[in-house]
Every structure is written in structure tokens, then in C-alpha cells.
Enzyme design. Structure first.
Site, PDB file in Angstrom:
ATOM      1  N   ASN A   8      48.331  15.803  82.653  1.00  0.00           N
ATOM      2  CA  ASN A   8      48.097  16.421  81.342  1.00  0.00           C
ATOM      3  C   ASN A   8      48.171  15.318  80.289  1.00  0.00           C
ATOM      4  O   ASN A   8      49.250  14.899  79.900  1.00  0.00           O
ATOM      5  CB  ASN A   8      49.169  17.497  81.094  1.00  0.00           C
ATOM      6  CG  ASN A   8      49.057  18.105  79.702  1.00  0.00           C
ATOM      7  OD1 ASN A   8      48.051  17.909  79.013  1.00  0.00           O
ATOM      8  ND2 ASN A   8      50.090  18.839  79.289  1.00  0.00           N
ATOM      9  N   LYS A  10      47.407  15.480  77.262  1.00  0.00           N
ATOM     10  CA  LYS A  10      47.678  15.984  75.902  1.00  0.00           C
ATOM     11  C   LYS A  10      46.643  15.374  74.936  1.00  0.00           C
ATOM     12  O   LYS A  10      45.501  15.213  75.320  1.00  0.00           O
ATOM     13  CB  LYS A  10      49.129  15.701  75.506  1.00  0.00           C
ATOM     14  CG  LYS A  10      50.085  16.200  76.609  1.00  0.00           C
ATOM     15  CD  LYS A  10      51.513  16.250  76.205  1.00  0.00           C
ATOM     16  CE  LYS A  10      52.352  16.756  77.399  1.00  0.00           C
ATOM     17  NZ  LYS A  10      53.747  16.934  77.089  1.00  0.00           N
ATOM     18  N   HIS A  92      50.769  26.287  77.749  1.00  0.00           N
ATOM     19  CA  HIS A  92      51.717  25.169  77.673  1.00  0.00           C
ATOM     20  C   HIS A  92      52.704  25.409  76.520  1.00  0.00           C
ATOM     21  O   HIS A  92      52.329  25.949  75.479  1.00  0.00           O
ATOM     22  CB  HIS A  92      50.953  23.856  77.462  1.00  0.00           C
ATOM     23  CG  HIS A  92      51.815  22.656  77.645  1.00  0.00           C
ATOM     24  ND1 HIS A  92      52.685  22.232  76.670  1.00  0.00           N
ATOM     25  CD2 HIS A  92      51.972  21.807  78.693  1.00  0.00           C
ATOM     26  CE1 HIS A  92      53.339  21.167  77.122  1.00  0.00           C
ATOM     27  NE2 HIS A  92      52.919  20.894  78.339  1.00  0.00           N
ATOM     28  N   GLU A  94      53.829  23.532  74.362  1.00  0.00           N
ATOM     29  CA  GLU A  94      53.434  22.927  73.079  1.00  0.00           C
ATOM     30  C   GLU A  94      52.446  23.828  72.339  1.00  0.00           C
ATOM     31  O   GLU A  94      52.360  23.789  71.106  1.00  0.00           O
ATOM     32  CB  GLU A  94      52.858  21.520  73.327  1.00  0.00           C
ATOM     33  CG  GLU A  94      53.977  20.533  73.631  1.00  0.00           C
ATOM     34  CD  GLU A  94      53.552  19.318  74.438  1.00  0.00           C
ATOM     35  OE1 GLU A  94      52.346  19.044  74.540  1.00  0.00           O
ATOM     36  OE2 GLU A  94      54.449  18.639  74.971  1.00  0.00           O
ATOM     37  N   GLU A 161      57.815  24.676  83.742  1.00  0.00           N
ATOM     38  CA  GLU A 161      58.110  23.547  82.862  1.00  0.00           C
ATOM     39  C   GLU A 161      59.186  23.948  81.856  1.00  0.00           C
ATOM     40  O   GLU A 161      58.870  24.498  80.797  1.00  0.00           O
ATOM     41  CB  GLU A 161      56.854  23.140  82.084  1.00  0.00           C
ATOM     42  CG  GLU A 161      55.727  22.633  82.936  1.00  0.00           C
ATOM     43  CD  GLU A 161      54.862  21.642  82.165  1.00  0.00           C
ATOM     44  OE1 GLU A 161      54.722  20.509  82.606  1.00  0.00           O
ATOM     45  OE2 GLU A 161      54.359  22.015  81.090  1.00  0.00           O
ATOM     46  N   GLY A 167      59.065  15.755  77.998  1.00  0.00           N
ATOM     47  CA  GLY A 167      59.066  14.576  77.136  1.00  0.00           C
ATOM     48  C   GLY A 167      60.442  14.120  76.695  1.00  0.00           C
ATOM     49  O   GLY A 167      60.562  13.321  75.764  1.00  0.00           O
ATOM     50  N   SER A 207      59.177  15.538  82.347  1.00  0.00           N
ATOM     51  CA  SER A 207      59.726  14.187  82.523  1.00  0.00           C
ATOM     52  C   SER A 207      59.626  13.675  83.955  1.00  0.00           C
ATOM     53  O   SER A 207      60.521  12.958  84.423  1.00  0.00           O
ATOM     54  CB  SER A 207      61.177  14.136  82.024  1.00  0.00           C
ATOM     55  OG  SER A 207      61.227  14.392  80.632  1.00  0.00           O
TER      56      SER A 207
END
Ligand code: PGA
Length: 244
Positions: A8, A10, A92, A94, A161, A167, A207
Site C-alpha cells: 500500500n 498510500k 483503510h 486513514e 490492521e 505507521g 508496521s
């Protein structure tokens, strides 16, 4: 068993040239990888800029549920599919943080599946200190997959996730991952029945790097990895894929 590895990217990298270079590095670095299905999910404009590769599939990071029409700024599942993508990451964290709701995610999943895209549903709790965190993930799975037809379920992937692991350099303990993967599988079983539920890959994301990847891949019931930051480094991502 074949494992699924999804890169991914991003909103990276910044130029077409950099995207092509990164992709070429991944193609080279993962040559000869065994039992691995690899997907690269770049920003949509790069879907057309990257060369077709018979070993590495392409994916989108989002899509819109309508087929076409007056939806400024949106991109449909049909368009993504027409660009050669075979996968779509949906829900996701985000995107959820930007206001995407379970109802919206549900529509996106159905649109992606109807366009023959493999749909990677992302779920995960914000915080483990909430004692209901398993229930939160279950609620996401149930709401996001509400009324998904069984005939499409074989194209589903679920990525666990935990938001606190994305991250941050923090990762889930293998024992906790096993518990959550089992719990998600049970929820999928309620929705689709045993034989279909057993076929849906459950991935881990958050991560992941070349050092910790084996910890997650060795967990029973985990079918692969969704990799963010480390997928922007061709050598690191290739090392993750070659770990198995
Ligand atoms: P990360 O991102 O690997 O950088 O934690 C994972 C993801 O957001 O899919």
C-alpha cells in the site's frame, strides 16, 4: 500455502518516474519468490504509468460505489478495473479517519466485487485499552460485509490492521494476532458459512518490516501481509516477500 503480500503505497511516491523505479525494484527484488502473490496498490494515476507484469497484480486504494455520473472527484470500480487493477483496498483506517463510514464502505465493497475486483476490507480497533476492542472489529466486519452475496465472497480479503500499529513501529503480539484472526474468521463463518469463510485470506497490517514479518506469517490463520511504509523501499518489501 500461497501468501498474499499487498504493497500500500498510500500517497507516494511523488512522480511517475519514482513510481516506475520503485515498481521495477520490486519486480526485480521479488523475482523467484515462491508461494507469494504480490499486489502493488499505487495512487490511481500510476496504475496506467506502471508496466503490466504477469507476476505482480495492481490494486487501487479506494473507489466510489456508483458506476458513473455527476460525482466530482470520484473514481468508479469499473474505471479502476478498466485500468488493469485486479484488487481494491477498501475501508483503510486513514480513510475512515477522513469520515468514511461502515455504510459507505459496504457500498464500496459491493461495487468492487460486482466489478470482479478482489476487495481487501481493512478493519481494526483504534485502541486496545477498550475492553470491547474485539467487538468493535466484529461490528466493522458485520457492517462492512452486510448483504454481500455469497457468490462474490470468494473475491474477499480481510486485512486486520489495528490503528495503533499503523505507521507507529508498534506491532501486535503473535498470540493476540492469532486470537483476532480466529475471531474474524468466526465472524466470516456466520456471514458466509464454513467453506467460503475458510477461503477468505486474513492479512495482518501495521508496521510490518523484513525483520518482524515472519512473526506474523507464522501465525496460524494469517494469509499474508498488508505493508505500508516498508513497501516504499523495494529491497525491504522484497525481503518481506522472500521471508516465507
Ligand atoms: P504501515 O502501514 O506498514 O506503514 O504501518 C500499513 C497500512 O496502513 O496499510
Amino acid at each position: 500455502m500461497r501468501r498474499l503480500f499487498i504493497a500500500n503505497w498510500k500517497m507516494n511516491p511523488m512522480t511517475v518516474a519514482a513510481a516506475r523505479k520503485l515498481f521495477a525494484g520490486i519486480v526485480l527484488g521479488t523475482a523467484g519468490a515462491k508461494n507469494a502473490q504480490i499486489v502493488v496498490a499505487p495512487p490511481v494515476p500510476f496504475l496506467v504509468a506502471l508496466p503490466k507484469n504477469r507476476r505482480i497484480a495492481l490494486g487501487a486504494q479506494n473507489l466510489f460505489w456508483e458506476r458513473s455520473g455527476a460525482y466530482t472527484g470520484e473514481i468508479s470500480a469499473e474505471m479502476i478495473s478498466a485500468l488493469g487493477a485486479e484488487f481494491a483496498i477498501i475501508g483503510h483506517s486513514e480513510r475512515r479517519a477522513l469520515g468514511e463510514t461502515d455504510a459507505m464502505i459496504n457500498r464500496k465493497i459491493k461495487a468492487a466485487l460486482s466489478s470482479d475486483l478482489y476487495s481487501v476490507l481493512c478493519v481494526g480497533e483504534r485502541d486496545r485499552s477498550d475492553e470491547n476492542f474485539q467487538h468493535i472489529v466484529r461490528k466493522q466486519v458485520l457492517a462492512d460485509l452486510l448483504n454481500v452475496p455469497k457468490k462474490h465472497a470468494f473475491r474477499l480479503v480481510v486485512a486486520y490492521e489495528p490503528v495503533w500499529a499503523i505507521g507507529t513501529g508498534k506491532t501486535v503480539e503473535p498470540r493476540d494476532l492469532f486470537e483476532m484472526a480466529t475471531y474474524i474468521r468466526r465472524t466470516l463463518l456466520e456471514l458466509f458459512g464454513k467453506s467460503l469463510a475458510l477461503r477468505i485470506p486474513i492479512l495482518y497490517g501495521g508496521s510490518v518490516n523484513a525483520v518482524n514479518a515472519p512473526d506474523f506469517l507464522n501465525v496460524a490463520g494469517v494469509g499474508g501481509l498488508l505493508v505500508g511504509g516498508a513497501s516504499l523501499d523495494a529491497d525491504e518489501f522484497s525481503a518481506i516477500v522472500k521471508n516465507i
